[in-house]
Design a protein around this motif. Sequence first.
Motif, mmCIF file in Angstrom:
data_model
loop_
_atom_site.group_PDB
_atom_site.id
_atom_site.type_symbol
_atom_site.label_atom_id
_atom_site.label_comp_id
_atom_site.label_asym_id
_atom_site.label_seq_id
_atom_site.Cartn_x
_atom_site.Cartn_y
_atom_site.Cartn_z
ATOM 1 N N ASN A 15 0.835 -1.214 0.000
ATOM 2 C CA ASN A 15 0.000 0.000 0.000
ATOM 3 C C ASN A 15 0.856 1.245 0.000
ATOM 4 N N LYS B 114 1.989 1.751 -3.332
ATOM 5 C CA LYS B 114 0.893 2.068 -4.256
ATOM 6 C C LYS B 114 0.448 3.521 -4.128
ATOM 7 N N TYR B 115 0.434 3.991 -2.864
ATOM 8 C CA TYR B 115 -0.149 5.323 -2.647
ATOM 9 C C TYR B 115 0.904 6.400 -2.386
ATOM 10 N N ASP C 166 4.454 6.690 5.410
ATOM 11 C CA ASP C 166 4.833 7.163 4.068
ATOM 12 C C ASP C 166 4.487 8.638 3.911
ATOM 13 N N ILE D 217 -4.757 9.853 3.515
ATOM 14 C CA ILE D 217 -6.174 9.443 3.518
ATOM 15 C C ILE D 217 -6.959 10.577 4.173
ATOM 16 N N ILE E 200 -11.351 2.578 5.802
ATOM 17 C CA ILE E 200 -10.369 1.860 4.972
ATOM 18 C C ILE E 200 -10.203 0.394 5.363
ATOM 19 N N TYR F 142 -13.479 -1.513 0.465
ATOM 20 C CA TYR F 142 -13.473 -0.045 0.497
ATOM 21 C C TYR F 142 -12.213 0.479 -0.191
ATOM 22 N N ARG F 143 -12.391 1.438 -1.097
ATOM 23 C CA ARG F 143 -11.249 2.099 -1.732
ATOM 24 C C ARG F 143 -11.564 3.581 -1.804
ATOM 25 N N GLU F 144 -10.627 4.396 -1.360
ATOM 26 C CA GLU F 144 -10.901 5.834 -1.355
ATOM 27 C C GLU F 144 -11.008 6.336 -2.801
ATOM 28 N N SER G 103 -6.799 2.851 -7.190
ATOM 29 C CA SER G 103 -6.604 1.546 -6.574
ATOM 30 C C SER G 103 -6.597 0.440 -7.640
ATOM 31 N N GLY H 110 -5.271 -2.894 -6.782
ATOM 32 C CA GLY H 110 -5.941 -3.064 -5.476
ATOM 33 C C GLY H 110 -7.409 -3.419 -5.623
ATOM 34 N N VAL H 111 -7.922 -4.225 -4.677
ATOM 35 C CA VAL H 111 -9.351 -4.557 -4.706
ATOM 36 C C VAL H 111 -10.041 -4.146 -3.406
ATOM 37 N N GLY H 112 -9.288 -3.596 -2.478
ATOM 38 C CA GLY H 112 -9.888 -3.128 -1.221
ATOM 39 C C GLY H 112 -10.016 -4.207 -0.171
ATOM 40 N N LEU I 176 -6.384 -4.302 3.621
ATOM 41 C CA LEU I 176 -6.431 -3.850 5.020
ATOM 42 C C LEU I 176 -7.409 -4.677 5.868
#
Length: 431
Positions: free
Chosen positions: A336, A339-340, A364, A369, A377, A382-384, A389, A394-396, A399
């Motif tokens: 993550n 990714k972010y 990071d 968020i 999250i 859930y994906r912001e 994502s 990402g599929v949420g 986390l």
Amino acid sequence: MSRRKIFRKEQLRFMVLNLIAFTIIFAIFGVIIFSGVQNTLFSKTDEELLGFKDKILNGNPFRETRPHPPGEEFERDDAFKERTRPNPRIIVLHWNKNGEIVNQNEIGTLLYENYLQDFTLDVKNVDTITNFTINDQYHFRYLLFENHNATDDIAYTQLLMNIDAEQTIINNFGKLIMLCSFIFIILSISASFILSKKMMQPIIAAWNKQSEFVENASHELRTPLTVIQNKLELLLRTPQEKIADKFESIALSLSETRRLSKLTSDLLTLARADSAETQLVTKSFQVDDFVQGVCEPYMEIAESQDKHLWLSLNCKTNIKADKERLHQLLVILLDNALKYTNAQDSIGVKTYIEDQKIVFEVTDTGIGIKEENIKAIFERFYREDKARSRETGGVGLGLSIAQWIVEKHNGTITAIKNQQKGTTFKVKLPK
Ligand code: ADP
């Protein structure tokens, strides 16, 4: 059957079960109290009847025959009389062998003619204290026994005691219990209704969560499948073309296949977590060495993306945990973080001890968020930012799995907004 109908049917079932349980409990309670009161009320009567029988069979109940030392006569006489004097409520009937009352004169004409004339000898209940009613009005408790001590004329003696007062108390008490039962049934119907509604709430919530999960999962599965199907159909339509010319389609199909594979394995992990099928395989290992080992490949990946990954490891102690699962947890957080974040951002991994617990922090300087989304999250799917994502694969579910792993280890996981920019995930685990 619609979902609402099923819920209503289940609620009705719970309600009936609750009502039955309440009624059985109250019925047992009522019977115990009622028989307790009845026994208490009759125990004195029975004691009198049995005592009197004893006196009749063991000698004259009205006169003392035993000798006693001189000087004590007065005192002993009084005490003895007190003990042996018959209860005036007891009526003594002597029956001959032919079933006739032989002591009519002693009973008194009034009592005999009005009540006992038609009374017959019933030898079924010999030596058993029995209830009976005269003229449907007067209640008696009697004890009938064979009287060998008496004259030849007397075969049986029957001791009767009027229990109208006791019977009135019992009748009134019975009515009170009936009234209470009626009120109790009305109350238990309402209580059962409220309870069944309360019992259904977590079931409905779990059901809705499950259907939402299945819906989300099928939606997530459908998208990569459609992409793969379209690309393969495209390839089939042009079989003469070279692979090099169709490189893009093949690469996309492959990336969607990887996505599908990750998605199914995440779904399987969560499904097993829900059914409590997965057990931890714990062992003791050194924290910093372990974190160093997990982070090493990520240093290279970060570098290739023009990001900086730094470590600050200050936990030389051992932890007793499932190594595989902790590895999975750190990978989710590091993935993550990569990714972010954007190029030039930095990612840090810290370990330290706080409140006797081991802390892992992955921090990071990425996109961060929004404050209002921090709690959400950890929810499944859930994906912001769905587009970002998806772009990053990402599929949420990451986390949600991380939270499950931490909770399975009796720890906590929190996401904190960084002062300047970015996010920090703090995992606290017991040693
Ligand atoms: P995903 O597979 O989408 O990353 P996760 O469950 O791992 O699913 O994360 C859920 C959401 O939390 C992400 O879609 C993202 O919006 C947010 N998130 C997770 N980690 C970070 C992070 N380090 N920085 C910013 N946002 C994050």
